[in-house]
Scaffold this motif. Sequence first.
Motif, PDB file in Angstrom:
ATOM      1  N   LYS A  87       1.090  -1.349   0.199  1.00  0.00           N
ATOM      2  CA  LYS A  87      -0.007   0.247   0.013  1.00  0.00           C
ATOM      3  C   LYS A  87       0.963   0.678   0.026  1.00  0.00           C
ATOM      4  O   LYS A  87       1.798   1.601   0.871  1.00  0.00           O
ATOM      5  N   LEU A  88       0.557   2.182  -1.352  1.00  0.00           N
ATOM      6  CA  LEU A  88       1.310   3.593  -1.100  1.00  0.00           C
ATOM      7  C   LEU A  88       0.269   4.657   0.273  1.00  0.00           C
ATOM      8  O   LEU A  88      -0.812   4.177   0.004  1.00  0.00           O
ATOM      9  N   SER A  89       0.799   5.313   0.506  1.00  0.00           N
ATOM     10  CA  SER A  89       0.641   6.626   1.692  1.00  0.00           C
ATOM     11  C   SER A  89      -0.375   7.071   0.991  1.00  0.00           C
ATOM     12  O   SER A  89       0.292   7.843   0.724  1.00  0.00           O
ATOM     13  N   GLY A  90      -1.732   7.300   1.831  1.00  0.00           N
ATOM     14  CA  GLY A  90      -2.685   8.377   1.159  1.00  0.00           C
ATOM     15  C   GLY A  90      -2.835   8.278  -0.199  1.00  0.00           C
ATOM     16  O   GLY A  90      -2.216   6.891  -0.827  1.00  0.00           O
ATOM     17  N   LEU A  91      -3.543   9.248  -0.271  1.00  0.00           N
ATOM     18  CA  LEU A  91      -4.059   9.239  -2.299  1.00  0.00           C
ATOM     19  C   LEU A  91      -2.505   9.368  -2.785  1.00  0.00           C
ATOM     20  O   LEU A  91      -2.006  10.435  -2.701  1.00  0.00           O
ATOM     21  N   PRO A  92      -2.140   8.403  -3.953  1.00  0.00           N
ATOM     22  CA  PRO A  92      -1.533   9.039  -4.564  1.00  0.00           C
ATOM     23  C   PRO A  92      -1.187   9.906  -5.742  1.00  0.00           C
ATOM     24  O   PRO A  92      -0.726   9.448  -6.439  1.00  0.00           O
ATOM     25  N   CYS A  93      -1.433  11.046  -5.101  1.00  0.00           N
ATOM     26  CA  CYS A  93      -1.403  12.350  -5.966  1.00  0.00           C
ATOM     27  C   CYS A  93      -0.219  13.267  -6.819  1.00  0.00           C
ATOM     28  O   CYS A  93       0.789  12.960  -5.892  1.00  0.00           O
TER      29      CYS A  93
END
Length: 344
Positions: A87-93
């Motif tokens: 999982k990547l932390s938070g929204l990967p924006c």
Amino acid sequence: IFFRLTLRHISMSNPSSDMAMPSCAFGTFEAGRDDPQQLRAATTQAIAAGFRHLDCAEMYQSTGPVGQALQEALSTIPRGELWVTSKLSGLPCGDYEAIKTRLKGHMAKLRVDYVDLLLCHWPGSAELDLDSDPEGMDRATAWTYFQEHIGEAWDNLNHLKAEGLTRHIGVSNFSPRCLEAVVALPHPAPFAHQLYVDLAHPVPGPLADLHREHRIQAMAYRPLAFLSAWAAAAPAATEALDRACAAAAAADVAQTVLAALLLQSAVDVVVTSSAQEAHMKSNLAAAALAERHLKDAEVAGPVTAALKECSAALVEGLEMVEMFGGVDVWAQAFGSLGLQESQG
């Protein structure tokens, strides 16, 4: 309906490019351990016990040690026989190349060239402090942030998949409103949604409907975390669980809970963790117990009855269970994101 008639997603075999995600995952979060290095030994032990699905995350301090264990395992086990979820932390924006660099750095620590499933860890900023009190989160602001960034984040995840850095993509800790926003985007629906689920907190109906409609696999994390709270706050539930355990000839109550979740129509994968080999093997055998339940009508009757009693007791005593700390408060906060706005 408490149980489904078939276990569509339970996979007892090793994963490969054309096989299902294994239904029992070993969680590698370091919570409760003084030294994340302990996860190296625990992960090695879990793989030796038969786990072929590891659940990891960019934010876990255990990533390096788990990668060491993975490297050792991959010297004898083909990569295609180990399923790695991360999982990547938070929204990967934001800038795609920066997101790609983050993922590659994370995979380097895990000692893998790709992950099988990559999730957005939570529907907010990567800078969110999960050690803080979620009561301090301004939900209206958080919902606005999500709406402004989910499109870009989902584009980035799809781009990572297109480049072969992950085989599948999904989300974690999304509320019904958040998941509705994702499936409305011009991309395929998420492969999976990882969320907090236990017998006291089943998958909410609106989420279960979305999962079913869009064929999104539901992964239950922390399914055993609050058994002690149930014992203190809802003794009738634990008594019913004990009866179900005995009727099913299960190894222990934890195995009974995991099997019960896998038999629910709304759960496809359970994520568990333990440092003890006996518990690892017991947890892993939950899928076999669930399958046995479906095949043996004589056993199924009393087990189902006891589990329904347990569920009813937990629902009745839910307020007390949560007063005793039997709930994941951040999961609860994320699960309500967008709810007030939709009601307003």
